[in-house]
Design a protein around this motif. Structure first.
Motif, PDB file in Angstrom:
ATOM      1  N   ILE A  56       9.927  37.054  44.095  1.00  0.00           N
ATOM      2  CA  ILE A  56       8.612  36.912  44.705  1.00  0.00           C
ATOM      3  C   ILE A  56       8.585  35.612  45.490  1.00  0.00           C
ATOM      4  CG2 ILE A  56       6.146  36.661  44.246  1.00  0.00           C
ATOM      5  CD1 ILE A  56       6.562  38.274  41.710  1.00  0.00           C
ATOM      6  N   ASN A  57       8.158  35.707  46.724  1.00  0.00           N
ATOM      7  CA  ASN A  57       8.085  34.540  47.591  1.00  0.00           C
ATOM      8  C   ASN A  57       7.133  33.502  46.996  1.00  0.00           C
ATOM      9  OD1 ASN A  57       7.984  32.741  49.685  1.00  0.00           O
ATOM     10  ND2 ASN A  57       7.494  34.250  51.251  1.00  0.00           N
ATOM     11  N   GLU A  58       7.362  32.248  47.298  1.00  0.00           N
ATOM     12  CA  GLU A  58       6.532  31.168  46.758  1.00  0.00           C
ATOM     13  C   GLU A  58       5.060  31.335  47.157  1.00  0.00           C
ATOM     14  OE1 GLU A  58       6.076  27.997  44.332  1.00  0.00           O
ATOM     15  OE2 GLU A  58       7.981  28.944  44.771  1.00  0.00           O
ATOM     16  N   ASN A  59       4.800  31.886  48.327  1.00  0.00           N
ATOM     17  CA  ASN A  59       3.424  32.073  48.795  1.00  0.00           C
ATOM     18  C   ASN A  59       2.752  33.284  48.169  1.00  0.00           C
ATOM     19  OD1 ASN A  59       3.640  29.859  50.460  1.00  0.00           O
ATOM     20  ND2 ASN A  59       4.445  31.066  52.151  1.00  0.00           N
ATOM     21  N   ARG A  96       2.653  36.195  41.468  1.00  0.00           N
ATOM     22  CA  ARG A  96       2.296  37.445  40.816  1.00  0.00           C
ATOM     23  C   ARG A  96       0.796  37.571  40.570  1.00  0.00           C
ATOM     24  NH1 ARG A  96       5.345  40.003  35.831  1.00  0.00           N
ATOM     25  NH2 ARG A  96       6.971  38.983  36.975  1.00  0.00           N
ATOM     26  N   ASN A  97       0.122  36.482  40.206  1.00  0.00           N
ATOM     27  CA  ASN A  97      -1.295  36.545  39.866  1.00  0.00           C
ATOM     28  C   ASN A  97      -2.221  36.161  41.011  1.00  0.00           C
ATOM     29  OD1 ASN A  97      -0.991  37.419  37.206  1.00  0.00           O
ATOM     30  ND2 ASN A  97      -0.476  35.356  36.555  1.00  0.00           N
ATOM     31  N   SER A  98      -1.695  35.969  42.192  1.00  0.00           N
ATOM     32  CA  SER A  98      -2.556  35.583  43.306  1.00  0.00           C
ATOM     33  C   SER A  98      -3.421  36.767  43.727  1.00  0.00           C
ATOM     34  CB  SER A  98      -1.718  35.089  44.488  1.00  0.00           C
ATOM     35  OG  SER A  98      -0.905  36.120  44.978  1.00  0.00           O
ATOM     36  N   TRP A  99      -4.567  36.454  44.285  1.00  0.00           N
ATOM     37  CA  TRP A  99      -5.503  37.483  44.710  1.00  0.00           C
ATOM     38  C   TRP A  99      -5.229  37.768  46.182  1.00  0.00           C
ATOM     39  CZ3 TRP A  99      -9.079  40.070  41.806  1.00  0.00           C
ATOM     40  CH2 TRP A  99      -9.970  40.873  42.493  1.00  0.00           C
ATOM     41  N   LEU A 100      -4.557  38.882  46.454  1.00  0.00           N
ATOM     42  CA  LEU A 100      -4.228  39.271  47.819  1.00  0.00           C
ATOM     43  C   LEU A 100      -4.909  40.594  48.145  1.00  0.00           C
ATOM     44  CD1 LEU A 100      -0.389  38.539  47.835  1.00  0.00           C
ATOM     45  CD2 LEU A 100      -2.194  37.143  48.801  1.00  0.00           C
ATOM     46  N   TRP A 101      -5.324  40.743  49.384  1.00  0.00           N
ATOM     47  CA  TRP A 101      -5.959  41.976  49.830  1.00  0.00           C
ATOM     48  C   TRP A 101      -4.912  42.897  50.418  1.00  0.00           C
ATOM     49  CZ3 TRP A 101     -10.769  42.763  48.372  1.00  0.00           C
ATOM     50  CH2 TRP A 101     -11.550  41.663  48.059  1.00  0.00           C
ATOM     51  N   GLY A 102      -5.157  44.206  50.329  1.00  0.00           N
ATOM     52  CA  GLY A 102      -4.253  45.195  50.893  1.00  0.00           C
ATOM     53  C   GLY A 102      -3.424  45.865  49.815  1.00  0.00           C
ATOM     54  N   PHE A 103      -2.471  46.655  50.233  1.00  0.00           N
ATOM     55  CA  PHE A 103      -1.617  47.384  49.306  1.00  0.00           C
ATOM     56  C   PHE A 103      -0.414  46.524  48.939  1.00  0.00           C
ATOM     57  CE2 PHE A 103      -3.833  50.671  51.719  1.00  0.00           C
ATOM     58  CZ  PHE A 103      -4.408  51.366  50.668  1.00  0.00           C
ATOM     59  N   PRO A 134       1.776  44.597  45.405  1.00  0.00           N
ATOM     60  CA  PRO A 134       1.950  44.673  43.946  1.00  0.00           C
ATOM     61  C   PRO A 134       0.893  43.866  43.187  1.00  0.00           C
ATOM     62  CG  PRO A 134       4.063  44.313  45.008  1.00  0.00           C
ATOM     63  CD  PRO A 134       3.008  44.192  46.070  1.00  0.00           C
ATOM     64  N   GLN A 135       0.439  42.757  43.769  1.00  0.00           N
ATOM     65  CA  GLN A 135      -0.580  41.953  43.107  1.00  0.00           C
ATOM     66  C   GLN A 135      -1.883  42.728  42.994  1.00  0.00           C
ATOM     67  OE1 GLN A 135       1.263  40.911  45.657  1.00  0.00           O
ATOM     68  NE2 GLN A 135       2.446  39.212  44.863  1.00  0.00           N
ATOM     69  N   THR A 136      -2.216  43.515  44.008  1.00  0.00           N
ATOM     70  CA  THR A 136      -3.431  44.324  43.975  1.00  0.00           C
ATOM     71  C   THR A 136      -3.361  45.340  42.846  1.00  0.00           C
ATOM     72  OG1 THR A 136      -3.605  44.090  46.371  1.00  0.00           O
ATOM     73  CG2 THR A 136      -4.916  45.812  45.350  1.00  0.00           C
ATOM     74  N   GLU A 137      -2.219  45.959  42.658  1.00  0.00           N
ATOM     75  CA  GLU A 137      -2.064  46.938  41.586  1.00  0.00           C
ATOM     76  C   GLU A 137      -2.151  46.282  40.212  1.00  0.00           C
ATOM     77  OE1 GLU A 137      -2.009  50.237  41.847  1.00  0.00           O
ATOM     78  OE2 GLU A 137      -2.417  49.845  43.953  1.00  0.00           O
ATOM     79  N   LEU A 138      -1.641  45.066  40.077  1.00  0.00           N
ATOM     80  CA  LEU A 138      -1.768  44.352  38.805  1.00  0.00           C
ATOM     81  C   LEU A 138      -3.233  44.076  38.480  1.00  0.00           C
ATOM     82  CD1 LEU A 138       1.163  41.789  39.009  1.00  0.00           C
ATOM     83  CD2 LEU A 138       0.907  43.649  37.384  1.00  0.00           C
TER      84      LEU A 138
END
Length: 60
Positions: free
Chosen positions: A10-13, A16-23, A25-29
């Protein structure tokens, strides 16, 4: 003995727990975590109130 650098896939930016919009893996978590919280909340409401979830909120 040689040393190898082990890097995270996983890239530094994009933690895993960051809140990202769109499709992503973080969104699915986050979707799974919130669904588990909702399911447990519905079960606890039914256990402690003696009514179904929809009856508790006077929907039925």
């Amino acid at each position: 003995m040689t040393q190898t650098n082990i890097t995270s896939p996983i890239n530094e930016n994009h933690k895993r727990n960051s809140w990202l919009w769109g499709f992503t893996p973080q969104t699915e978590l986050w979707n799974g975590r919130l669904a588990m919280i909702g399911f447990i909340s519905a079960v606890l409401i039914e256990m402690f109130s003696g009514q179904g979830f929809l009856h508790f909120w006077s929907i039925l």
